[in-house]
Design an enzyme around this catalytic site. Structure first.
Site, PDB file in Angstrom:
ATOM      1  N   LYS A   1       0.840  -1.207   0.000  1.00  0.00           N
ATOM      2  CA  LYS A   1       0.000   0.000   0.000  1.00  0.00           C
ATOM      3  C   LYS A   1       0.873   1.253   0.000  1.00  0.00           C
ATOM      4  CE  LYS A   1      -4.404  -1.718   1.255  1.00  0.00           C
ATOM      5  NZ  LYS A   1      -5.716  -1.517   1.794  1.00  0.00           N
TER       6      LYS A   1
ATOM      7  N   LYS B   1      -5.081  -8.131  -8.311  1.00  0.00           N
ATOM      8  CA  LYS B   1      -6.339  -8.572  -7.701  1.00  0.00           C
ATOM      9  C   LYS B   1      -7.465  -7.563  -7.938  1.00  0.00           C
ATOM     10  CE  LYS B   1      -6.794  -7.140  -2.888  1.00  0.00           C
ATOM     11  NZ  LYS B   1      -7.292  -7.511  -1.616  1.00  0.00           N
TER      12      LYS B   1
ATOM     13  N   LYS C   1     -12.056  -3.240  -4.567  1.00  0.00           N
ATOM     14  CA  LYS C   1     -13.183  -2.305  -4.582  1.00  0.00           C
ATOM     15  C   LYS C   1     -12.726  -0.850  -4.679  1.00  0.00           C
ATOM     16  CE  LYS C   1     -14.072  -3.575   0.091  1.00  0.00           C
ATOM     17  NZ  LYS C   1     -12.846  -3.391   0.876  1.00  0.00           N
TER      18      LYS C   1
HETATM   19  N1  AQP Z   1      -9.660 -10.094  -5.412  1.00  0.00           N
HETATM   20  C1  AQP Z   1     -10.125 -10.789  -4.395  1.00  0.00           C
HETATM   21  N2  AQP Z   1     -10.364 -12.116  -4.515  1.00  0.00           N
HETATM   22  C2  AQP Z   1     -10.862 -12.821  -3.478  1.00  0.00           C
HETATM   23  N3  AQP Z   1     -11.146 -12.286  -2.284  1.00  0.00           N
HETATM   24  C3  AQP Z   1     -10.941 -10.976  -2.127  1.00  0.00           C
HETATM   25  N4  AQP Z   1     -11.140 -10.145  -1.082  1.00  0.00           N
HETATM   26  C4  AQP Z   1     -10.785  -8.894  -1.436  1.00  0.00           C
HETATM   27  N5  AQP Z   1     -10.364  -8.873  -2.705  1.00  0.00           N
HETATM   28  C5  AQP Z   1     -10.431 -10.155  -3.156  1.00  0.00           C
HETATM   29  C6  AQP Z   1     -11.644 -10.575   0.207  1.00  0.00           C
HETATM   30  O1  AQP Z   1     -12.675  -9.697   0.587  1.00  0.00           O
HETATM   31  C7  AQP Z   1     -12.558  -9.357   1.958  1.00  0.00           C
HETATM   32  C8  AQP Z   1     -12.456  -7.857   2.022  1.00  0.00           C
HETATM   33  O2  AQP Z   1     -11.466  -7.437   2.788  1.00  0.00           O
HETATM   34  P1  AQP Z   1     -11.154  -5.920   3.044  1.00  0.00           P
HETATM   35  O3  AQP Z   1     -12.296  -5.057   2.758  1.00  0.00           O
HETATM   36  O4  AQP Z   1     -10.623  -5.867   4.438  1.00  0.00           O
HETATM   37  O5  AQP Z   1      -9.987  -5.487   2.114  1.00  0.00           O
HETATM   38  P2  AQP Z   1      -9.238  -5.974   0.895  1.00  0.00           P
HETATM   39  O6  AQP Z   1      -8.815  -7.401   0.948  1.00  0.00           O
HETATM   40  O7  AQP Z   1      -8.126  -4.991   0.706  1.00  0.00           O
HETATM   41  O8  AQP Z   1     -10.344  -5.828  -0.222  1.00  0.00           O
HETATM   42  P3  AQP Z   1     -10.377  -4.895  -1.435  1.00  0.00           P
HETATM   43  O9  AQP Z   1     -11.650  -5.136  -2.167  1.00  0.00           O
HETATM   44  O10 AQP Z   1      -9.119  -5.015  -2.241  1.00  0.00           O
HETATM   45  O11 AQP Z   1     -10.463  -3.473  -0.745  1.00  0.00           O
HETATM   46  P4  AQP Z   1      -9.556  -2.184  -0.906  1.00  0.00           P
HETATM   47  O12 AQP Z   1      -9.582  -1.883  -2.370  1.00  0.00           O
HETATM   48  O13 AQP Z   1     -10.219  -1.166  -0.087  1.00  0.00           O
HETATM   49  O14 AQP Z   1      -8.171  -2.515  -0.419  1.00  0.00           O
HETATM   50  C9  AQP Z   1     -11.335 -10.131   2.488  1.00  0.00           C
HETATM   51  O15 AQP Z   1     -11.742 -11.316   3.112  1.00  0.00           O
HETATM   52  C10 AQP Z   1     -10.536 -10.424   1.252  1.00  0.00           C
HETATM   53  O16 AQP Z   1      -9.749 -11.618   1.356  1.00  0.00           O
END
Ligand code: AQP
Length: 330
Positions: free
Chosen positions: A113, A195, A198
């Site tokens: 990050k 990956k 969101k």
């Molecule tokens: N690409 C992915 N494939 C499978 N699982 C995923 N998760 C996130 N992206 C994928 C799972 O969703 C949950 C969300 O976790 P989070 O909101 O704590 O943050 P994250 O993993 O950082 O998710 P994002 O969507 O990528 O959010 P941002 O963009 O805000 O950083 C977790 O269980 C994760 O494994």
């Protein structure tokens, strides 16, 4: 009884990756009578990067309604908003004071990050793992479902629990990670080696659960593939098609092998058309239920009751911790 804790950050539009990688697993776990599941909306974690105030509020509520729309059962799962239970901040600080800067700087997610961040790296991004440890240890969780990318953070939680227990006496349960190898990892539709996230600035990279249906279908149809033309899983050489096969398989529970067989004489257009229709059916079903929950005051009642239960459990733990550390007068 097995207590399970899980959370998602309201840091953008919840995507099919969040559904397939996290929410779908809870739907399975809630079927087991023995499981008690705490679900929190990790808004304190979301502000480790810049968030628009109005959008954040909207995303918090939407995420709660989406969990319900996806099929979370309120007799098995208790849902609450992290910032509404201040014990998370209280224990988070104590965990920070038991963490070392060196170990926090070594966390892969922080390093990633930090690289992506253009407008300043907050201290919160560095101290994310001690807060995550607090989220889990407050509730004596037995099990934490984690994606491969979160295993390092859970290891840190276990280290912090052991460190505290050794220093102050037995206080926290040391949680186990539940790494589900069957949980699909979903990649960006425009850059399929990254990956799906969101918070991706390009909305074409993800399918949000609340995307307009026609927009979502278009995103599938214009997803990056390759020029080979054959529908087979080969993550290395065909990341785009492999990703679409993973999504198709995870949404329908048809194995990738069976899909390869089904589409062995088809072209990408036919394959994408079918997947777009599957996504349509999936999103329509969720959005219909979402539209009910987002307007109902049932949502607030569920969040109130989740908050009250979480506070009841967490405040008892905090009192115990404060006593052990020697804080305050009591
Ligand atoms: N690409 C992915 N494939 C499978 N699982 C995923 N998760 C996130 N992206 C994928 C799972 O969703 C949950 C969300 O976790 P989070 O909101 O704590 O943050 P994250 O993993 O950082 O998710 P994002 O969507 O990528 O959010 P941002 O963009 O805000 O950083 C977790 O269980 C994760 O494994």
């Amino acid at each position: 009884m097995t207590r399970i804790i899980t959370g998602i950050q309201p840091s953008g539009n919840i995507t099919i990756a969040n559904y397939l990688g996290a929410i779908k697993q809870i739907l399975e776990l809630q079927k087991d009578e023995q499981n008690e599941i705490l679900i929190f909306i990790a808004d304190l974690h979301a502000i480790t990067v810049n968030q628009d105030r109005i959008a954040l509020k909207k995303h918090i509520r939407e995420l709660a309604a989406l969990y319900l729309a996806c099929g979370i059962k309120t007799d098995k799962c208790h849902m609450f908003i992290q910032s509404e239970v201040p014990c998370h901040n209280q224990l988070g600080w104590i965990m920070e004071c038991n963490s070392y800067i060196g170990e926090l700087e070594r966390m892969t997610q922080f390093k990633d990050k930090k690289q992506k961040q253009t407008d300043g790296i907050t201290a919160g991004l560095l101290t994310y793992p001690p807060l995550m440890a607090a989220d889990i240890l407050l509730y004596d969780a037995d099990v934490v479902p984690v994606g491969e990318d979160q295993t390092q953070h859970l290891e840190m939680t276990r280290n912090l629990a052991n460190r505290f227990n050794n220093k102050y006496g037995e206080t926290f349960k040391v949680p186990e990670a539940l790494v589900n190898k069957n949980t699909a990892k979903i990649y960006s539709l425009v850059e399929p080696t990254l990956k799906m996230s969101k918070s991706d600035p390009n909305p074409k990279a993800y399918i949000a659960l609340l995307d307009d249906i026609n927009v979502a279908k278009k995103k599938i149809k214009s997803a990056i593939t390759d020029s080979e033309g054959s529908i087979r899983y080969d993550k290395e050489n065909k990341p785009g098609v492999s990703n679409l096969l993973t999504i198709y398989s995870a949404l329908t529970n048809i194995s990738i092998k069976d899909l390869e067989e089904k589409y062995k004489n088809s072209n990408y257009q036919q394959f994408k058309e079918d997947l777009a229709n599957i996504v349509e059916e999936f999103l329509t079903n969720i959005q219909n239920k979402f539209n009910y929950y987002i307007k109902s005051n049932e949502l607030d009642l569920i969040l109130n009751s989740g908050r009250d239960l979480a506070y009841h459990l967490a405040s008892r733990k905090i009192q115990k911790v404060y006593k052990k550390v020697g804080l305050g007068r009591n």
